[in-house]
Write an enzyme that holds these catalytic residues in place. Structure first.
Site, PDB file in Angstrom:
ATOM      1  N   THR A  31       3.370 -48.293  -0.043  1.00 13.99           N
ATOM      2  CA  THR A  31       2.770 -46.996  -0.356  1.00 13.99           C
ATOM      3  C   THR A  31       2.318 -46.914  -1.805  1.00 13.99           C
ATOM      4  O   THR A  31       1.372 -46.205  -2.129  1.00 13.99           O
ATOM      5  CB  THR A  31       3.795 -45.879  -0.054  1.00 13.99           C
ATOM      6  OG1 THR A  31       4.042 -45.885   1.340  1.00 13.99           O
ATOM      7  CG2 THR A  31       3.296 -44.509  -0.476  1.00 13.99           C
ATOM      8  N   SER A  78       5.392 -52.566   4.157  1.00 13.47           N
ATOM      9  CA  SER A  78       6.616 -53.381   4.192  1.00 13.47           C
ATOM     10  C   SER A  78       7.385 -53.266   5.500  1.00 13.47           C
ATOM     11  O   SER A  78       8.293 -54.042   5.760  1.00 13.47           O
ATOM     12  CB  SER A  78       7.527 -53.073   3.004  1.00 13.47           C
ATOM     13  OG  SER A  78       8.240 -51.880   3.198  1.00 13.47           O
ATOM     14  N   THR A 111       8.605 -49.103   0.376  1.00  9.81           N
ATOM     15  CA  THR A 111       9.990 -48.630   0.339  1.00  9.81           C
ATOM     16  C   THR A 111      10.764 -48.978   1.620  1.00  9.81           C
ATOM     17  O   THR A 111      11.985 -49.045   1.602  1.00  9.81           O
ATOM     18  CB  THR A 111      10.052 -47.103   0.142  1.00  9.81           C
ATOM     19  OG1 THR A 111       9.352 -46.467   1.216  1.00  9.81           O
ATOM     20  CG2 THR A 111       9.475 -46.675  -1.182  1.00  9.81           C
ATOM     21  N   ASP A 112      10.032 -49.176   2.736  1.00 11.99           N
ATOM     22  CA  ASP A 112      10.717 -49.260   4.031  1.00 11.99           C
ATOM     23  C   ASP A 112      11.711 -50.421   4.134  1.00 11.99           C
ATOM     24  O   ASP A 112      12.793 -50.270   4.700  1.00 11.99           O
ATOM     25  CB  ASP A 112       9.692 -49.355   5.174  1.00 11.99           C
ATOM     26  CG  ASP A 112       8.977 -48.033   5.404  1.00 11.99           C
ATOM     27  OD1 ASP A 112       9.433 -47.000   4.879  1.00 11.99           O
ATOM     28  OD2 ASP A 112       7.953 -48.025   6.109  1.00 11.99           O
TER      29      ASP A 112
HETATM   30  N1  ASP Z   1       5.500 -47.850   5.009  1.00 21.42           N
HETATM   31  C1  ASP Z   1       5.517 -47.973   3.570  1.00 21.42           C
HETATM   32  C2  ASP Z   1       5.995 -49.371   3.224  1.00 21.42           C
HETATM   33  O1  ASP Z   1       7.148 -49.622   3.254  1.00 21.42           O
HETATM   34  C3  ASP Z   1       6.378 -46.936   2.985  1.00 21.42           C
HETATM   35  C4  ASP Z   1       6.469 -46.928   1.487  1.00 21.42           C
HETATM   36  O2  ASP Z   1       6.112 -47.857   0.796  1.00 21.42           O
HETATM   37  O3  ASP Z   1       6.981 -45.911   0.967  1.00 21.42           O
HETATM   38  O4  ASP Z   1       5.206 -50.206   2.940  1.00 21.42           O
END
Ligand code: ASP
Length: 357
Positions: A31, A78, A111-112
């Site tokens: 993200t 991710s 973050t995932d």
């Molecule tokens: N779906 C995203 C990822 O993990 C979420 C994020 O980065 O906050 O790439």
């Protein structure tokens, strides 16, 4: 433990540009590199579409903290992290840190699965130079995007650790929302809030704000240079890597998943147990049979904080199970994969590793 404490002498200073530490920024997507159709949209965006040069251009202050060498390693959400991207990333970090021209690495990530990547690197990077992961909850296009400040803070932490010998030796770090976490303990705890990462029970290692870095505690367990693991054994085609899967225990659970995994030839199963890693009797029977067929079984908890006591909620000695201690199921899977790849399969040997890392 000799780590810096709070005093003005701990603040990162800004020396002349030519003496600034050299920090490689490795972008993987997420993200932090996400873009949405409009600035008010913080959930309907595409992750991993903004390139590393654009990410850096949004943070001019970086040039006062470090000499940055950007690399685009990948552009993924991710949630779609793969074993082969993990090994590519870890190998690139090890190569960079082995060079005298690199003082530290920052990884931008989604973050995932950040907590899984961070722990994998914590166990497989062979250097005491800083490795700091960061991410964002809001896409780069959003109002109040958190990525630019998180990136600046991550580079600030890496530069600080690179230039303060007493701050070394704490393994891989995560800088997020002004806090510095150990890769071992950090987990994502919110689906939406910018304060999305915590180290349950134990708390953050320290904080970073306005160019100042302070560590408030140290890391006790083995990692990086004191870790026995390498990625060599994972750097093979998917079929040759030890397959480790996660199953959960819950009301009314059947043994279908465990039986299917065993039939498919998995080498390890991590159970996200209830409470203190307790397991529904139906699932426990299936897992005990899995052990007898040579599958490593690790008990963790789905609760989100605390630890799983060996022989507490299940007779581990009798059943051949291993306790994950305070690792959540996803981190326990990382350690079990590395351990199996290193040839460790006996429950007692695996338990020792879970007690060490
Ligand atoms: N779906 C995203 C990822 O993990 C979420 C994020 O980065 O906050 O790439």
């Amino acid at each position: 433990m000799n780590i810096p404490t709070s005093s003005s002498s701990n603040s990162s200073s800004v020396p002349g540009a030519s003496s600034l530490p050299r920090i490689a920024v490795l972008a993987t997507g997420g993200t932090i590199a996400g873009a949405a159709p409009d600035a008010a949209n913080t959930s309907g965006y595409q992750a991993g579409v903004v390139g590393v040069d654009q990410l850096l251009a949004a943070v001019p202050a970086l040039s006062t903290v470090a000499r940055i060498a950007p690399e685009q390693i990948a552009s993924v959400d991710s949630k779609d992290m793969t074993m082969s991207l993990w090994t590519t990333l870890a190998q690139r970090i090890n190569t960079l840190l082995a060079s005298d021209d690199v003082d530290g690495v920052v990884v931008t990530h989604g973050t995932d699965t950040l907590e899984e990547t961070a722990y994998l690197l914590h166990l497989s990077v062979k250097s005491d130079k800083p490795v700091v992961l960061t991410a964002a909850m809001r896409p780069a296009s959003a109002l109040s995007a958190d990525g630019p400040l998180n990136l600046l803070n991550a580079v600030t932490v890496a530069a600080y650790v690179a230039t303060h010998a007493a701050a070394r030796g704490q393994g891989v770090l995560v800088a997020f929302n002004n806090r510095i976490h150990s890769a071992r303990d950090v987990v994502k705890t919110s689906t939406y809030a910018v304060d999305a990462f915590q180290s349950p029970e134990i708390g953050a290692l320290g904080w970073v704000q306005d160019g100042r870095v302070e560590f408030q505690r140290g890391v006790v367990r083995a990692h990086t240079l004191t870790s026995e693991f390498t990625l060599a054994s994972l750097d093979s085609p998917d079929a040759a890597r030890p397959q480790v899967e996660i199953v959960a225990s819950y009301a009314g659970v059947s043994r279908l998943a465990v039986d299917a995994l065993v039939a498919a030839g998995v080498r390890g199963i991590v159970v996200a147990g209830t409470g203190n890693g307790s397991i529904h009797q139906t699932l426990q029977q299936a897992l005990a049979e899995a052990v007898s067929r040579g599958v490593a079984v690790v008990r963790s908890s789905r609760v989100g904080s605390g630890h799983v006591m060996r022989n507490g909620a299940a007779a581990d000695d009798a059943l051949g199970f291993v306790s994950a201690g305070s690792l959540n199921p996803y981190k326990a899977r990382v350690l079990l994969m590395l351990a199996l790849a290193a040839g460790q399969t006996a429950p007692a040997a695996l338990q020792k590793l879970f007690d060490t890392y």
